[in-house]
Design a protein around this motif. Structure first.
Motif, mmCIF file in Angstrom:
data_model
loop_
_atom_site.group_PDB
_atom_site.id
_atom_site.type_symbol
_atom_site.label_atom_id
_atom_site.label_comp_id
_atom_site.label_asym_id
_atom_site.label_seq_id
_atom_site.Cartn_x
_atom_site.Cartn_y
_atom_site.Cartn_z
ATOM 1 N N LEU A 180 92.258 81.714 31.227
ATOM 2 C CA LEU A 180 91.732 80.915 31.939
ATOM 3 C C LEU A 180 91.527 81.966 32.883
ATOM 4 O O LEU A 180 89.996 82.633 33.485
ATOM 5 N N ILE A 181 92.690 83.839 33.749
ATOM 6 C CA ILE A 181 92.383 84.497 34.500
ATOM 7 C C ILE A 181 91.333 85.299 33.346
ATOM 8 O O ILE A 181 90.814 86.135 33.843
ATOM 9 N N ALA A 184 87.743 84.385 32.739
ATOM 10 C CA ALA A 184 86.708 83.943 33.571
ATOM 11 C C ALA A 184 85.519 85.166 33.654
ATOM 12 O O ALA A 184 85.516 86.349 33.641
ATOM 13 N N GLN A 186 83.732 85.310 36.275
ATOM 14 C CA GLN A 186 83.223 86.370 37.750
ATOM 15 C C GLN A 186 84.669 86.943 38.316
ATOM 16 O O GLN A 186 85.341 85.748 38.256
ATOM 17 N N LEU A 188 87.802 86.222 40.393
ATOM 18 C CA LEU A 188 87.802 85.249 41.633
ATOM 19 C C LEU A 188 88.830 85.172 42.841
ATOM 20 O O LEU A 188 88.746 84.764 43.251
ATOM 21 N N GLN A 207 90.871 91.708 36.923
ATOM 22 C CA GLN A 207 91.387 90.378 37.352
ATOM 23 C C GLN A 207 91.638 90.503 35.916
ATOM 24 O O GLN A 207 92.673 89.431 35.063
ATOM 25 N N GLN A 208 90.744 91.042 34.134
ATOM 26 C CA GLN A 208 91.299 90.704 33.243
ATOM 27 C C GLN A 208 92.193 90.703 33.030
ATOM 28 O O GLN A 208 93.234 90.717 31.624
#
Length: 241
Positions: A180-181, A184, A186, A188, A207-208
């Motif tokens: 999910l991360i 995403a 954008q 978060l 984040q990725q």
């Protein structure tokens, strides 16, 4: 989003000063010294596991990794992965559960999953960095829930089948959270844009990378534990002495 206040570990590290950013917070040093005393006195069942847990805690709380986790969300996730997948497992080996616990393993697995998902929800994550008490609540609930779960999983009193199911469920829920991360669309999570860019990442790429760390490398200790439990359950029982 920009998080203007990092309550612990200090300002976000940048490449020019990262290696000088050690954290010598007295309570942390006292806690590590207390653990070293307990291990040195032979109070634990596995001294090597105790020393290993202490060394990893020094890495995440004392070394420059602490300040770097203020700069990059991916390093913060790496910090959490080390705590729940490695430190907690080593502490479970050092201070094991020899008999059946009072809390059933499925409840421990669920409690740890809730802690992991809650603290990686964007709002709770931001709150966990907003004050020192919130920061330590985050750390202690993640580590404590993981330690209790690992103790039950590694306990000889726990049936191997139940332990394997617990490991599979944990791998599944961590992998789902990581996915999910990763996917995403954008950013978060609160980040310091300047320091993130200083390390060559955009907030989304950072984040990725965090999601990939939770999705793949974080699973390895659980897979290793599962193989060990499966192997020991298949070995013929040793003759009683």
């Amino acid at each position: 989003m920009v998080n203007s206040l990092i309550a612990y570990c200090g300002a976000a590290a940048v490449p020019d000063d990262a290696w000088s950013r050690w954290n010598f917070d007295p309570p942390v040093l006292v806690a590590l010294a207390a653990l070293a005393f307990v291990v040195a006195r032979g109070r634990g069942a596995d001294a090597r596991a105790g020393w290993g847990a202490m060394a990893l805690m020094a890495v995440v709380f004392v070394s420059p990794l602490c300040a770097l986790s203020s700069a990059l969300f991916s390093v913060r996730v790496l910090h959490h992965v080390i705590l729940v997948s490695a430190v907690a497992a080593l502490l479970a080996l050092a201070f094991p559960q020899r008999r059946a616990g009072r809390v059933p393993l499925p409840m421990l697995v669920a409690a740890h999953a809730v802690a992991l998902w809650v603290w990686h929800a964007p709002g709770a994550y931001a709150w966990g960095l907003a004050s020192v008490p919130a920061y330590w609540l985050m750390q202690l609930t993640l580590l404590g829930s993981a330690w209790l779960m690992w103790r039950a999983i590694l306990s000889p009193a726990t049936p191997s089948g139940l332990a394997l199911v617990a490991l599979a469920v944990t791998i599944g829920q961590m992998g789902l959270l990581g996915a999910l991360i990763v996917f995403a669309a954008q950013p978060l999570y609160p980040v310091h844009f300047a320091s993130t860019l200083a390390w060559g990442f955009t907030p989304l790429a950072d984040q990725q990378l965090a999601g990939l760390l939770m999705w793949v490398p974080a699973m390895l200790p659980y897979l290793g534990a599962g193989l060990w439990r499966a192997w020991t359950s298949l070995r013929p029982a040793e003759a009683a002495l």
